[in-house]
Design a protein around this motif. Structure first.
Motif, short mmCIF file in Angstrom:
data_model
loop_
_atom_site.label_atom_id
_atom_site.label_comp_id
_atom_site.label_asym_id
_atom_site.label_seq_id
_atom_site.Cartn_x
_atom_site.Cartn_y
_atom_site.Cartn_z
N THR A 84 -44.89 -22.45 -0.15
CA THR A 84 -46.07 -23.45 -0.24
C THR A 84 -45.17 -25.06 0.06
N GLY A 85 -44.00 -25.14 -0.55
CA GLY A 85 -43.25 -26.38 -0.28
C GLY A 85 -42.91 -26.36 1.07
N ILE A 86 -42.55 -25.39 1.96
CA ILE A 86 -42.22 -25.64 3.22
C ILE A 86 -43.54 -25.89 4.09
N GLY A 87 -44.45 -25.18 3.70
CA GLY A 87 -45.69 -25.34 4.50
C GLY A 87 -46.00 -26.74 4.47
N CYS A 88 -45.98 -27.38 3.38
CA CYS A 88 -46.56 -28.69 3.04
C CYS A 88 -45.57 -29.74 3.85
N PHE A 89 -44.15 -29.39 3.89
CA PHE A 89 -43.27 -30.30 4.50
C PHE A 89 -43.54 -30.04 5.87
N ALA A 90 -43.88 -29.01 6.50
CA ALA A 90 -44.34 -28.83 7.73
C ALA A 90 -45.40 -29.53 8.34
N ILE A 91 -46.41 -29.55 7.36
CA ILE A 91 -47.86 -30.40 7.62
C ILE A 91 -47.46 -31.66 7.57
N SER A 92 -46.69 -32.37 6.83
CA SER A 92 -46.13 -33.61 6.79
C SER A 92 -45.57 -34.16 8.05
N ILE A 93 -44.64 -33.23 8.66
CA ILE A 93 -43.89 -33.62 9.95
C ILE A 93 -44.98 -33.62 10.91
N CYS A 94 -45.85 -32.67 11.12
CA CYS A 94 -47.09 -32.61 12.20
C CYS A 94 -47.75 -33.92 11.93
N TYR A 95 -48.15 -34.35 10.74
CA TYR A 95 -49.03 -35.61 10.66
C TYR A 95 -48.29 -36.71 11.07
N MET A 96 -46.92 -36.85 10.81
CA MET A 96 -46.20 -37.94 11.29
C MET A 96 -46.13 -38.29 12.92
N THR A 97 -45.89 -36.87 13.41
CA THR A 97 -45.71 -36.78 14.98
C THR A 97 -47.31 -37.18 15.60
N LEU A 98 -48.50 -36.45 14.78
CA LEU A 98 -49.90 -36.95 15.17
C LEU A 98 -49.96 -38.25 15.00
N TYR A 99 -49.44 -39.19 14.19
CA TYR A 99 -49.98 -40.50 14.14
C TYR A 99 -49.36 -41.30 15.21
N LYS A 100 -48.15 -40.55 15.83
CA LYS A 100 -47.65 -41.40 16.75
C LYS A 100 -48.21 -41.20 18.24
N ILE A 101 -48.99 -40.11 18.34
CA ILE A 101 -49.57 -40.03 19.73
C ILE A 101 -51.20 -40.23 19.38
N SER A 102 -51.90 -40.33 18.41
CA SER A 102 -53.25 -40.71 18.15
C SER A 102 -53.50 -41.81 17.23
N GLU A 103 -54.86 -42.06 17.06
CA GLU A 103 -55.33 -43.16 16.25
C GLU A 103 -55.47 -42.55 15.00
N ALA A 104 -55.30 -43.43 14.00
CA ALA A 104 -55.64 -43.19 12.43
C ALA A 104 -56.99 -42.63 12.19
N THR A 105 -57.98 -43.36 12.81
CA THR A 105 -59.26 -42.92 12.62
C THR A 105 -59.72 -41.68 13.39
N THR A 106 -59.04 -41.17 14.46
CA THR A 106 -59.27 -39.93 14.97
C THR A 106 -58.76 -38.89 14.03
N ILE A 107 -57.76 -39.17 13.45
CA ILE A 107 -56.78 -38.03 12.46
C ILE A 107 -57.92 -38.12 11.21
N THR A 108 -58.37 -38.97 10.63
CA THR A 108 -59.02 -39.09 9.50
C THR A 108 -60.55 -38.17 10.02
N VAL A 109 -61.15 -38.64 11.01
CA VAL A 109 -62.48 -37.89 11.36
C VAL A 109 -62.15 -36.48 11.46
N GLY A 110 -60.96 -35.83 11.91
CA GLY A 110 -60.39 -34.64 12.01
C GLY A 110 -60.33 -33.87 10.84
N GLY A 111 -59.63 -34.79 10.06
CA GLY A 111 -59.57 -34.35 8.53
C GLY A 111 -60.73 -34.07 7.82
#
Length: 101
Positions: free
Chosen positions: A20-47
């Motif tokens: 679970t910890g590894i999965g959470c870490f991987a999700i955090s990395i994905c979100y950091m990468t996603l914030y680089k290529i997308s807008e915060a509002t888009t990520i929030t709407v998707g979430g």
């Protein structure tokens, strides 16, 4: 806080906690990468859309019917997510057309 006895926890449970910890870490990395290529509002709407789907699935799995007000709220949220998506697509198409010119 007192002492907590963790000796009764099985190796399988510890392994699942570790995964679970590894999965959470991987999700955090994905979100950091996603914030680089997308807008915060888009990520929030998707979430938010993800949470809406989770609510419907949980309601079904746990046989807990949703109240009419809850369903209305979820439908409004879904509609808003879809509307935002269409607006983003239109904006991106317009930006792409401007780059071609």
């Amino acid at each position: 806080f007192g002492s907590i006895d963790l000796s009764g926890i099985s190796a399988t449970t510890w392994f699942v906690v570790f995964l679970t910890g590894i999965g959470c870490f991987a999700i955090s990395i994905c979100y950091m990468t996603l914030y680089k290529i997308s807008e915060a509002t888009t990520i929030t709407v998707g979430g938010n859309f993800n949470k809406i789907v989770s609510i419907f699935i949980a309601s079904y799995l746990f046989s807990q019917p949703l109240a009419a007000g809850a369903i209305l709220g979820l439908l409004v949220s879904i509609s808003g997510s879809i509307w935002y998506s269409f607006e983003e697509i239109a904006k991106n198409k317009a930006a792409a057309a401007d780059k071609k010119e």
